[in-house]
Design a protein around this motif. Structure first.
Motif, PDB file in Angstrom:
ATOM      1  N   LEU A  77      -4.882  -0.442-115.413  1.00  0.00           N
ATOM      2  CA  LEU A  77      -4.085   0.897-115.547  1.00  0.00           C
ATOM      3  C   LEU A  77      -4.836   2.112-115.353  1.00  0.00           C
ATOM      4  N   PRO A  78      -4.364   2.660-114.373  1.00  0.00           N
ATOM      5  CA  PRO A  78      -5.025   4.156-113.488  1.00  0.00           C
ATOM      6  C   PRO A  78      -5.734   4.900-114.383  1.00  0.00           C
ATOM      7  N   SER A  79      -6.707   5.164-114.603  1.00  0.00           N
ATOM      8  CA  SER A  79      -7.768   6.046-115.285  1.00  0.00           C
ATOM      9  C   SER A  79      -8.133   5.352-116.614  1.00  0.00           C
ATOM     10  N   TYR A  80      -7.442   4.382-117.258  1.00  0.00           N
ATOM     11  CA  TYR A  80      -7.840   3.588-118.367  1.00  0.00           C
ATOM     12  C   TYR A  80      -8.581   2.195-118.525  1.00  0.00           C
ATOM     13  N   LEU A  81      -8.097   1.584-117.406  1.00  0.00           N
ATOM     14  CA  LEU A  81      -8.731   0.359-117.435  1.00  0.00           C
ATOM     15  C   LEU A  81      -8.646  -0.551-116.210  1.00  0.00           C
ATOM     16  N   TYR A  82      -9.922  -1.465-115.916  1.00  0.00           N
ATOM     17  CA  TYR A  82      -9.879  -2.186-114.547  1.00  0.00           C
ATOM     18  C   TYR A  82     -10.403  -3.329-115.188  1.00  0.00           C
ATOM     19  N   LYS A  83      -9.802  -4.598-115.513  1.00  0.00           N
ATOM     20  CA  LYS A  83     -10.530  -5.411-115.968  1.00  0.00           C
ATOM     21  C   LYS A  83     -10.211  -6.945-115.449  1.00  0.00           C
ATOM     22  N   ALA A  84     -11.251  -7.743-115.259  1.00  0.00           N
ATOM     23  CA  ALA A  84     -11.157  -9.192-114.853  1.00  0.00           C
ATOM     24  C   ALA A  84     -10.640 -10.061-115.991  1.00  0.00           C
ATOM     25  N   ALA A  85     -10.417 -11.270-115.679  1.00  0.00           N
ATOM     26  CA  ALA A  85      -9.891 -12.184-116.808  1.00  0.00           C
ATOM     27  C   ALA A  85     -11.408 -12.306-117.958  1.00  0.00           C
ATOM     28  N   ASP A  86     -10.821 -12.764-119.048  1.00  0.00           N
ATOM     29  CA  ASP A  86     -12.037 -12.744-119.974  1.00  0.00           C
ATOM     30  C   ASP A  86     -13.187 -13.769-119.607  1.00  0.00           C
ATOM     31  N   ARG A  87     -12.333 -15.130-119.296  1.00  0.00           N
ATOM     32  CA  ARG A  87     -13.353 -16.280-118.970  1.00  0.00           C
ATOM     33  C   ARG A  87     -13.136 -16.752-117.311  1.00  0.00           C
ATOM     34  N   GLY A  88     -12.574 -16.136-116.772  1.00  0.00           N
ATOM     35  CA  GLY A  88     -12.373 -16.617-115.252  1.00  0.00           C
ATOM     36  C   GLY A  88     -10.711 -17.058-115.336  1.00  0.00           C
ATOM     37  N   LEU A  89     -10.661 -17.848-114.336  1.00  0.00           N
ATOM     38  CA  LEU A  89      -9.559 -18.450-113.956  1.00  0.00           C
ATOM     39  C   LEU A  89      -9.394 -19.829-113.909  1.00  0.00           C
ATOM     40  N   THR A  90      -8.199 -20.383-114.408  1.00  0.00           N
ATOM     41  CA  THR A  90      -7.906 -21.608-114.431  1.00  0.00           C
ATOM     42  C   THR A  90      -6.851 -21.998-113.228  1.00  0.00           C
ATOM     43  N   CYS A  91      -7.056 -22.667-112.241  1.00  0.00           N
ATOM     44  CA  CYS A  91      -6.186 -22.761-111.041  1.00  0.00           C
ATOM     45  C   CYS A  91      -5.670 -24.249-111.153  1.00  0.00           C
ATOM     46  N   THR A  92      -4.558 -24.237-110.362  1.00  0.00           N
ATOM     47  CA  THR A  92      -4.052 -25.544-110.502  1.00  0.00           C
ATOM     48  C   THR A  92      -3.086 -25.688-109.024  1.00  0.00           C
ATOM     49  N   ALA A  93      -3.426 -26.893-108.301  1.00  0.00           N
ATOM     50  CA  ALA A  93      -2.800 -27.190-107.160  1.00  0.00           C
ATOM     51  C   ALA A  93      -1.094 -27.609-107.402  1.00  0.00           C
ATOM     52  N   VAL A  94      -0.121 -26.771-107.209  1.00  0.00           N
ATOM     53  CA  VAL A  94       1.204 -27.166-107.437  1.00  0.00           C
ATOM     54  C   VAL A  94       1.437 -28.165-106.480  1.00  0.00           C
ATOM     55  N   SER A  95       1.182 -27.734-105.177  1.00  0.00           N
ATOM     56  CA  SER A  95       1.382 -28.932-103.909  1.00  0.00           C
ATOM     57  C   SER A  95       0.292 -28.503-102.713  1.00  0.00           C
ATOM     58  N   ALA A  96       0.299 -29.186-101.843  1.00  0.00           N
ATOM     59  CA  ALA A  96      -0.752 -28.936-100.960  1.00  0.00           C
ATOM     60  C   ALA A  96      -0.749 -27.504-100.305  1.00  0.00           C
ATOM     61  N   THR A  97       0.209 -26.708-100.310  1.00  0.00           N
ATOM     62  CA  THR A  97       0.289 -25.391 -99.949  1.00  0.00           C
ATOM     63  C   THR A  97       0.330 -24.373-100.909  1.00  0.00           C
ATOM     64  N   THR A  98       0.566 -24.715-102.365  1.00  0.00           N
ATOM     65  CA  THR A  98       0.814 -23.496-103.449  1.00  0.00           C
ATOM     66  C   THR A  98      -0.180 -23.896-104.561  1.00  0.00           C
ATOM     67  N   THR A  99      -0.484 -22.974-105.037  1.00  0.00           N
ATOM     68  CA  THR A  99      -1.532 -22.724-106.121  1.00  0.00           C
ATOM     69  C   THR A  99      -1.230 -21.932-107.051  1.00  0.00           C
ATOM     70  N   SER A 100      -1.441 -22.150-108.404  1.00  0.00           N
ATOM     71  CA  SER A 100      -1.160 -21.420-109.457  1.00  0.00           C
ATOM     72  C   SER A 100      -2.513 -20.937-110.235  1.00  0.00           C
ATOM     73  N   CYS A 101      -2.744 -19.800-110.487  1.00  0.00           N
ATOM     74  CA  CYS A 101      -3.949 -19.383-111.237  1.00  0.00           C
ATOM     75  C   CYS A 101      -3.557 -18.704-112.525  1.00  0.00           C
ATOM     76  N   THR A 102      -4.317 -18.819-113.614  1.00  0.00           N
ATOM     77  CA  THR A 102      -3.948 -18.342-114.864  1.00  0.00           C
ATOM     78  C   THR A 102      -5.135 -17.952-115.484  1.00  0.00           C
ATOM     79  N   GLY A 103      -5.125 -16.675-115.986  1.00  0.00           N
ATOM     80  CA  GLY A 103      -6.304 -16.141-116.718  1.00  0.00           C
ATOM     81  C   GLY A 103      -5.645 -15.496-118.227  1.00  0.00           C
ATOM     82  N   SER A 104      -6.673 -14.814-119.183  1.00  0.00           N
ATOM     83  CA  SER A 104      -6.568 -14.561-120.300  1.00  0.00           C
ATOM     84  C   SER A 104      -7.005 -13.133-120.247  1.00  0.00           C
TER      85      SER A 104
END
Length: 252
Positions: A77-104
């Motif tokens: 949020l410009p001028s208010y916040l720049y924040k990485a995920a609290d505990r890093g990311l959990t990434c899951t390979a959906v296929s050989a070409t596609t990955t989804s990463c989720t953080g909190s």
């Protein structure tokens, strides 16, 4: 390495019911690494209270013909916040070409000094690295809205009441004020008086009332059958929806 930037947003206004607008790349002439989806808070609206910290998930999906090696995500949020995920990311390979990463992400409004964060767009910033050395970066993989949490109370009286007698229903609409870190009355807003007959699950709007000074609500209605009375506010561009807990009235 070759760099590709996402530059063009989907056109159209951001609906209040939709938290996230996914930003689509204009072109990737140098390669095929792409961000295909971004979901904030599971696609649900996000509202923050006066002080309590709030955690919410962000998920980014990307693809490349060689597969995805790594992602880095930030909420900004410009001028208010720049924040990485609290505990890093959990990434899951959906296929050989596609990955989804989720953080909190956890945002604490006690660190806000005004209500500006409800007026401005928030962004998901993403850096995606493919196995073949390609990568894509954008400071606007998606834009989303954070609103001020609203609250409603309701009281119907007298209880019990004679059939076809007049009930007086009162209440109050408040919303989080991030300047004072308290809830303040919200005047001049259209709020629906709703009724749910005992033994049913659906509320029906009886009338619409405008909040007065300090967010106060007061009106009358006829008591015909047993049931629950509540106030409901549909929200606006800076303030969340709110529904009071139904007040049960026994009609005799």
């Amino acid at each position: 390495m070759r760099r590709r930037c996402l530059t063009t947003a989907l056109t159209g206004a951001l609906a209040l019911s939709a938290l996230t607008t996914f930003l689509v790349p204009a072109a990737h002439a140098d390669g095929n690494t792409t961000i295909t989806d971004v979901v904030v808070n599971g696609g649900h609206g996000l509202a923050l209270g006066a002080t309590a910290p709030k955690s919410f998930p962000v998920s980014v999906t990307a693809q490349d013909n060689s597969g995805i090696r790594e992602m880095n995500l930030h909420v900004r949020l410009p001028s208010y916040l720049y924040k990485a995920a609290d505990r890093g990311l959990t990434c899951t390979a959906v296929s050989a070409t596609t990955t989804s990463c989720t953080g909190s992400w956890t945002v604490d409004t006690s660190n806000f000094y005004g209500n500006g964060p409800a007026d401005d767009s928030w962004y998901v910033e993403a850096y995606v690295y493919a196995n073949d050395g390609d990568w894509v970066s954008t400071d606007r993989a998606a834009t989303f809205t954070v609103r001020r949490l609203a609250k409603l109370t309701a009281n119907a009286a007298p209880e019990p009441v004679a059939k076809n007698a007049t009930l007086t229903v009162t209440g109050k609409l408040t919303r989080a004020d991030w300047s004072t870190h308290k809830y303040a009355g919200y005047a001049g807003r259209s709020v629906k008086l709703q009724f749910r007959k005992a033994g049913t699950s659906t509320y029906t709007t009886v009338k619409t009332v405008t909040t007065g000074r300090g967010g106060a609500l007061k009106t009358t209605a006829k008591a015909k059958v047993d049931g629950y009375w509540r106030w409901y506010y549909g929200g606006d561009s800076t303030t969340s929806t709110a529904g009071a807990t139904g007040d049960y009235v026994d009609v005799r």
